[in-house]
Write an enzyme that holds these catalytic residues in place. Structure first.
Site, PDB file in Angstrom:
ATOM      1  N   GLU A   1      11.871  -2.456   1.131  1.00  0.00           N
ATOM      2  CA  GLU A   1      11.688  -3.482   2.129  1.00  0.00           C
ATOM      3  C   GLU A   1      12.748  -4.453   2.660  1.00  0.00           C
ATOM      4  O   GLU A   1      12.367  -5.608   2.555  1.00  0.00           O
ATOM      5  CB  GLU A   1      10.249  -3.918   2.198  1.00  0.00           C
TER       6      GLU A   1
ATOM      7  N   GLU B   1       4.053   2.809  -0.745  1.00  0.00           N
ATOM      8  CA  GLU B   1       3.104   1.682  -1.004  1.00  0.00           C
ATOM      9  C   GLU B   1       2.220   1.637  -0.068  1.00  0.00           C
ATOM     10  O   GLU B   1       2.290   1.565   1.118  1.00  0.00           O
ATOM     11  CB  GLU B   1       3.945   0.199  -0.935  1.00  0.00           C
TER      12      GLU B   1
HETATM   13  C1  BGC Z   1       5.714  -5.628  -1.410  1.00  0.00           C
HETATM   14  C2  BGC Z   1       5.305  -5.745  -2.582  1.00  0.00           C
HETATM   15  C3  BGC Z   1       3.891  -6.733  -2.419  1.00  0.00           C
HETATM   16  C4  BGC Z   1       3.174  -5.972  -1.439  1.00  0.00           C
HETATM   17  C5  BGC Z   1       1.833  -6.609  -1.086  1.00  0.00           C
HETATM   18  C6  BGC Z   1       5.283  -5.093  -0.290  1.00  0.00           C
HETATM   19  O1  BGC Z   1       5.533  -5.547   0.916  1.00  0.00           O
HETATM   20  O2  BGC Z   1       6.863  -4.484  -1.407  1.00  0.00           O
HETATM   21  O3  BGC Z   1       6.313  -6.523  -3.566  1.00  0.00           O
HETATM   22  O4  BGC Z   1       3.387  -6.774  -3.568  1.00  0.00           O
HETATM   23  O5  BGC Z   1       3.813  -5.936  -0.473  1.00  0.00           O
HETATM   24  O6  BGC Z   1       1.871  -7.900  -0.360  1.00  0.00           O
END
Ligand code: BGC
Length: 479
Positions: free
Chosen positions: A202, A390
């Site tokens: 990101e 993610e």
């Molecule tokens: C990030 C993580 C973070 C997650 C939850 C993502 O943008 O890559 O490191 O913990 O969001 O906020």
């Protein structure tokens, strides 16, 4: 500073302002077996994983020769973190990796995504190598293999070595050389065994929050920092991709982007134009250069000032043909026209003002957004493969007699996965889903309160407890 969705969003919308061992649970708990889908619906090629990042889990911040990163410095000195928490110990993954990877395997996951801490390998960011740090990742990789889990490595998940920041970090064009040296080393060192690589996590988040608003490490502010860091991050992303491809035979080369569907408040005509600018900054700015489209000036003309930092050949150098892109979606953004900040002339209407479901960080829970974002990114020419690298949710988990009955999180996964399946059935090439996160961990400026894990961590004792959502995956993914 309160919630991270706000941070992420205002990092972008403020640009205008600035321009102007719990042991393996063998006993599966039987939940509601009425899944809206089955693993088979996603196809045999679809991969299932969980993700984490070095600074958020490893701890051991100064152990075995590791150098300080900007997050060590930021959390120690700046005290900008909720409860003054820091990642000194985190989940102590440095000691607990065997147990945690075994737990991941017990949940029937195929993939474990983790990042390398640059300053564990190069304590000062360059030149001198720390062999103990190098060895640590060999052990992590070997443990994954032993457990039948494929390691997927992110090279940069925000923890820049402090000494590089002392020379300007991402605002110094020399970062391109430092990053090249680091990527070259890691890919030569681990590339025989690890085939799946992500260059960055990101860029919109670490540049926006770290070099524009100063809420994340290294705490820098201002539009010039933002533009320089953006350009260097985009160049480094493409350079990194080329190095992986050169050094590793059969590599699967990717990088990850944060993304959010952006919608006009009350669907008013006035708001529609305004949110296009937000969409440009949130969703288009970092991916389009790599696709050969250049920076998206059409959606935000003031971005042209980034050309002040161009050198000859940069437009070409920004391009890289990734094998896959990682998409990471957490919330939707609803925006409206505003008289402030300048240039953006738009602002977000937060979830708290819209009477919508939210998580512990006030992120709107909006499963259809996953479908929308997949359709939006799937439309670009040149996207061959999408992995959701993610997605996840934080709720107030309560531990009762060693159990965490997180039904809301299970519902979240069902709803989001169903939207992924819908997009897949309509032809979007999405072929994997990684939960954020395997274990609860250090949530950047929010410290340890938000819990995103499939596995609950008691940070005092370092004991792990598989949540019901973890068992839900275990059952859903069993063959
Ligand atoms: C990030 C993580 C973070 C997650 C939850 C993502 O943008 O890559 O490191 O913990 O969001 O906020």
């Amino acid at each position: 500073m309160k919630r991270r969705d706000w941070l992420k969003i205002s990092a972008i919308t403020s640009i205008g302002l600035a321009f102007a061992k719990n042991t393996l649970a063998k006993t599966a708990i039987h939940y509601n077996r009425k899944y809206p889908f089955s693993k088979k619906d996603f196809g045999n090629e679809f991969i299932w994983g969980a993700a984490c990042a070095a600074y958020q889990v490893e701890g051991a911040w100064n152990v075995d020769g590791k150098g300080a990163s900007i997050w060590d410095t930021f959390t120690h000195k700046k005290r900008k973190i909720h409860n003054h928490d820091n990642g000194d110990q985190a989940c102590d993954f440095y000691q607990n990796y065997k147990n945690d990877i075994a737990l991941a395997a017990s949940l029937n996951l195929d993939v474990f995504r983790f990042s390398i801490s640059w300053s564990r390998i190069f304590p000062t960011g360059k030149n001198t190598i720390n062999t103990k740090g190098v060895q640590f990742y060999h052990q992590v990789i070997a443990t994954c293999k032993k457990q039948g889990i494929e390691p997927w490595i992110t090279l940069y998940h925000w923890d820049l070595p402090q000494e590089l920041q002392d020379e300007g970090g991402w605002t110094n064009r020399k970062i391109l050389h430092w990053f090249e040296e680091y990527v070259d080393f890691c890919t030569k060192e681990y590339g025989d065994v690890v085939k799946n690589w992500m260059v960055m996590n990101e860029p919109a988040a670490f540049v926006g929050l770290g070099y524009m608003l100063g809420y994340h490490a290294p705490g820098k502010k201002g539009p010039f920092n933002f533009l320089k860091a953006t350009h260097h991050a985009c160049l480094a992303m493409a350079d990194g991709g080329r190095i992986i491809r050169k050094n590793i035979k059969d590599a699967n080369v990717g990088t990850t982007f944060s993304c959010s569907p952006v919608e006009p408040y009350k669907n008013k005509t006035n708001n529609r134009k305004a949110v296009q600018r937000i969409d440009t900054l949130i969703n288009r700015l970092y991916i389009e250069p790599s696709l050969g489209l250049g920076y998206p000036y059409d959606g935000f003309p003031a971005l042209r000032r980034i050309e002040n930092y161009f050198e000859e050949g940069d437009l070409e150098r920004l391009k890289f043909d990734f094998d896959f892109i990682g998409l990471q979606n957490y919330f939707r953004i609803v925006g409206k026209k505003a008289i402030w900040p300048p240039l953006v002339w738009a602002k977000e209407v937060p979830a708290s003002k819209r009477n919508v479901p939210k998580n512990e960080m006030d992120f709107e829970i909006y499963p259809e957004g996953m479908y929308e974002i997949l359709k939006q990114f799937g439309q670009y020419d040149g996207i061959k493969n999408i992995i959701i690298t993610e997605n996840g949710v934080c709720f107030k988990d309560e531990i009762v007699n060693g159990k965490i009955h997180d039904e809301e999180r299970i519902q979240f996964f069902k709803d989001y996965l169903q939207n992924i399946l819908k997009a897949k059935k309509e032809g979007v090439p999405v072929n994997g889903y990684f939960v954020w996160s395997l274990t609860d961990n250090f949530e950047w400026s929010e410290g340890y309160e938000p819990r995103f894990g499939l596995i609950y961590v008691d940070f005092e004792t370092q004991k792990r407890y598989v949540k019901d959502s973890g068992y839900w995956f275990q059952e859903m993914l069993q063959d």
